[in-house]
Design a protein around this motif. Structure first.
Motif: not given
Length: 73
Positions: A35-45, A13-18, A20-26, A69-73
């Motif tokens: 497998l992947a946790m990405l934070v939406r960048r400023d201005g990113e479509a 599955e994939i999830t897109v949305g808010r 853990a306090g991050i406005d938009c992540a996938a 990108e959500i849980n930095p080392p």
């Protein structure tokens, strides 16, 4: 977005949305692993975020390397 499609076809599955306090992540998970946790960048479509997610899933399939990108080392 062949890697997203393959993940979903395999029961993942994939999830897109808010998250853990991050406005938009996938995120992408296969039921056992994130497998992947990405934070939406400023201005990113949204489409660009989904393309990055697809590439991160592909990297996991190719190398076993996760992207977090959500849980930095």
């Amino acid at each position: 977005m062949k890697n997203i499609e393959a993940l979903i076809d395999d029961g993942g599955e994939i999830t897109v949305g808010r998250i853990a306090g991050i406005d938009c992540a996938a995120t992408a998970a296969d039921g056992h692993n994130a497998l992947a946790m990405l934070v939406r960048r400023d201005g990113e479509a949204l489409n660009a975020l989904l393309k990055r997610l697809d590439k991160a899933i592909g990297r996991y399939y190719d190398t076993g390397e996760t992207t977090d990108e959500i849980n930095p080392p």
